[in-house]
Design a protein around this motif. Structure first.
Motif, PDB file in Angstrom:
ATOM      1  N   UNK A   1      -1.563  -1.970   5.254  1.00  0.00           N
ATOM      2  CA  UNK A   1      -1.088  -3.165   4.562  1.00  0.00           C
ATOM      3  C   UNK A   1      -1.057  -4.334   5.538  1.00  0.00           C
ATOM      4  N   UNK A   2      -1.241  -5.570   5.039  1.00  0.00           N
ATOM      5  CA  UNK A   2      -1.187  -6.720   5.932  1.00  0.00           C
ATOM      6  C   UNK A   2       0.236  -7.095   6.342  1.00  0.00           C
ATOM      7  N   UNK A   3       1.223  -6.785   5.483  1.00  0.00           N
ATOM      8  CA  UNK A   3       2.620  -7.110   5.769  1.00  0.00           C
ATOM      9  C   UNK A   3       3.504  -5.995   5.214  1.00  0.00           C
TER      10      UNK A   3
ATOM     11  N   UNK B   1       3.060  -1.183  16.311  1.00  0.00           N
ATOM     12  CA  UNK B   1       2.833  -0.583  14.998  1.00  0.00           C
ATOM     13  C   UNK B   1       4.131  -0.606  14.216  1.00  0.00           C
ATOM     14  N   UNK B   2       4.046  -1.048  12.964  1.00  0.00           N
ATOM     15  CA  UNK B   2       5.162  -0.949  12.031  1.00  0.00           C
ATOM     16  C   UNK B   2       4.738   0.001  10.928  1.00  0.00           C
ATOM     17  N   UNK B   3       5.645   0.893  10.530  1.00  0.00           N
ATOM     18  CA  UNK B   3       5.322   1.833   9.457  1.00  0.00           C
ATOM     19  C   UNK B   3       6.588   2.308   8.776  1.00  0.00           C
ATOM     20  N   UNK B   4       6.384   2.850   7.593  1.00  0.00           N
ATOM     21  CA  UNK B   4       7.482   3.406   6.813  1.00  0.00           C
ATOM     22  C   UNK B   4       6.895   4.479   5.900  1.00  0.00           C
ATOM     23  N   UNK B   5       7.734   5.417   5.495  1.00  0.00           N
ATOM     24  CA  UNK B   5       7.359   6.448   4.526  1.00  0.00           C
ATOM     25  C   UNK B   5       8.294   6.357   3.329  1.00  0.00           C
TER      26      UNK B   5
ATOM     27  N   UNK C   1       4.333   8.505   0.650  1.00  0.00           N
ATOM     28  CA  UNK C   1       3.474   7.351   0.870  1.00  0.00           C
ATOM     29  C   UNK C   1       3.831   6.793   2.240  1.00  0.00           C
ATOM     30  N   UNK C   2       2.834   6.565   3.065  1.00  0.00           N
ATOM     31  CA  UNK C   2       3.032   5.932   4.365  1.00  0.00           C
ATOM     32  C   UNK C   2       2.381   4.550   4.313  1.00  0.00           C
ATOM     33  N   UNK C   3       3.143   3.529   4.669  1.00  0.00           N
ATOM     34  CA  UNK C   3       2.610   2.179   4.798  1.00  0.00           C
ATOM     35  C   UNK C   3       2.514   1.854   6.280  1.00  0.00           C
ATOM     36  N   UNK C   4       1.371   1.299   6.688  1.00  0.00           N
ATOM     37  CA  UNK C   4       1.119   0.989   8.096  1.00  0.00           C
ATOM     38  C   UNK C   4       0.712  -0.466   8.252  1.00  0.00           C
ATOM     39  N   UNK C   5       1.363  -1.157   9.171  1.00  0.00           N
ATOM     40  CA  UNK C   5       0.996  -2.535   9.520  1.00  0.00           C
ATOM     41  C   UNK C   5       0.669  -2.562  11.007  1.00  0.00           C
ATOM     42  N   UNK C   6      -0.609  -2.750  11.311  1.00  0.00           N
ATOM     43  CA  UNK C   6      -1.031  -2.753  12.703  1.00  0.00           C
ATOM     44  C   UNK C   6      -1.690  -4.051  13.105  1.00  0.00           C
ATOM     45  N   UNK C   7      -1.914  -4.213  14.398  1.00  0.00           N
ATOM     46  CA  UNK C   7      -2.529  -5.443  14.893  1.00  0.00           C
ATOM     47  C   UNK C   7      -3.996  -5.575  14.503  1.00  0.00           C
ATOM     48  N   UNK C   8      -4.442  -6.794  14.507  1.00  0.00           N
ATOM     49  CA  UNK C   8      -5.824  -7.100  14.167  1.00  0.00           C
ATOM     50  C   UNK C   8      -6.785  -6.294  15.044  1.00  0.00           C
TER      51      UNK C   8
ATOM     52  N   UNK D   1      -7.350  -3.084  15.029  1.00  0.00           N
ATOM     53  CA  UNK D   1      -7.019  -1.676  15.254  1.00  0.00           C
ATOM     54  C   UNK D   1      -7.283  -0.872  13.983  1.00  0.00           C
ATOM     55  N   UNK D   2      -7.205   0.448  14.101  1.00  0.00           N
ATOM     56  CA  UNK D   2      -7.410   1.302  12.922  1.00  0.00           C
ATOM     57  C   UNK D   2      -6.339   1.078  11.865  1.00  0.00           C
ATOM     58  N   UNK D   3      -5.217   0.460  12.249  1.00  0.00           N
ATOM     59  CA  UNK D   3      -4.124   0.226  11.303  1.00  0.00           C
ATOM     60  C   UNK D   3      -4.094  -1.205  10.775  1.00  0.00           C
ATOM     61  N   UNK D   4      -5.110  -1.988  11.045  1.00  0.00           N
ATOM     62  CA  UNK D   4      -5.177  -3.373  10.589  1.00  0.00           C
ATOM     63  C   UNK D   4      -5.461  -3.412   9.092  1.00  0.00           C
ATOM     64  N   UNK D   5      -4.508  -3.911   8.316  1.00  0.00           N
ATOM     65  CA  UNK D   5      -4.683  -3.994   6.869  1.00  0.00           C
ATOM     66  C   UNK D   5      -4.998  -5.388   6.371  1.00  0.00           C
ATOM     67  N   UNK D   6      -5.335  -6.290   7.266  1.00  0.00           N
ATOM     68  CA  UNK D   6      -5.601  -7.664   6.844  1.00  0.00           C
ATOM     69  C   UNK D   6      -6.904  -7.783   6.061  1.00  0.00           C
TER      70      UNK D   6
END
Length: 155
Positions: free
Chosen positions: A14-16, A55-59, A67-74, A76-81
């Motif tokens: 996710x982006x945010x 990395x920011x995340x929540x389940x 459900x796991x939501x991941x917000x990572x830096x531009x 990276x594998x976790x970039x949701x932008x």
């Protein structure tokens, strides 16, 4: 052999994180564990080697499928932008390195891990078959920590 019945989460980039939690929680009928922020999450990728990234995340607390939501830096594998949405499915395994080696022997690629392959991958590894989705293999010894987190405690 990986036991696909040990699947326990779907990882979504996710982006945010805060916005995604608000947009998805009520419509999906889920509540969220305490969001996590790791300032220096270790990650190894074939292209970039070993890094430490925020990395920011929540389940979701409901299971057995979380459900796991991941917000990572531009970048990276976790970039949701640029490509938000389902990124992987995660399942418990007793031996991350052994299962990753089996996957590689079967033609799968390692796309990311906590540590480099020569260091045993760490507690998680992302593997991907040529014609399929990314699968995150997560060390089953961490399960009690996750269970406590989902029940309202700390991770």
């Amino acid at each position: 052999m990986i036991d696909y019945q040990e699947i326990f989460h779907t990882g979504i980039r996710v982006p945010d994180l805060d916005t995604a939690m608000a947009q998805l929680g009520a419509p999906l009928g889920v509540t969220w564990a305490k969001p996590q922020h790791i300032a220096h999450q270790p990650i190894w990728t074939p292209d970039d080697g070993q890094q430490h990234v925020p990395l920011r995340f929540v389940y979701s607390t409901e299971g057995p499928q979380h459900i796991e939501l991941l917000e990572g830096p531009e970048g990276t594998v976790w970039d949701g932008r640029e490509h938000p949405g389902v990124h992987h499915v995660g399942l418990w395994v007793d031996d991350v390195a052994a299962e990753a080696h089996r996957c590689v022997a079967d033609g799968w690629a390692v796309t990311a891990a906590q540590c480099a392959p020569d260091e045993g991958y760490g507690s998680y590894v992302y593997v991907q078959p040529p014609a399929g989705p990314i699968v995150e293999l997560v060390w089953s010894a961490a399960r009690p920590r996750f269970d406590a987190w989902w029940a309202g405690g700390d991770l």
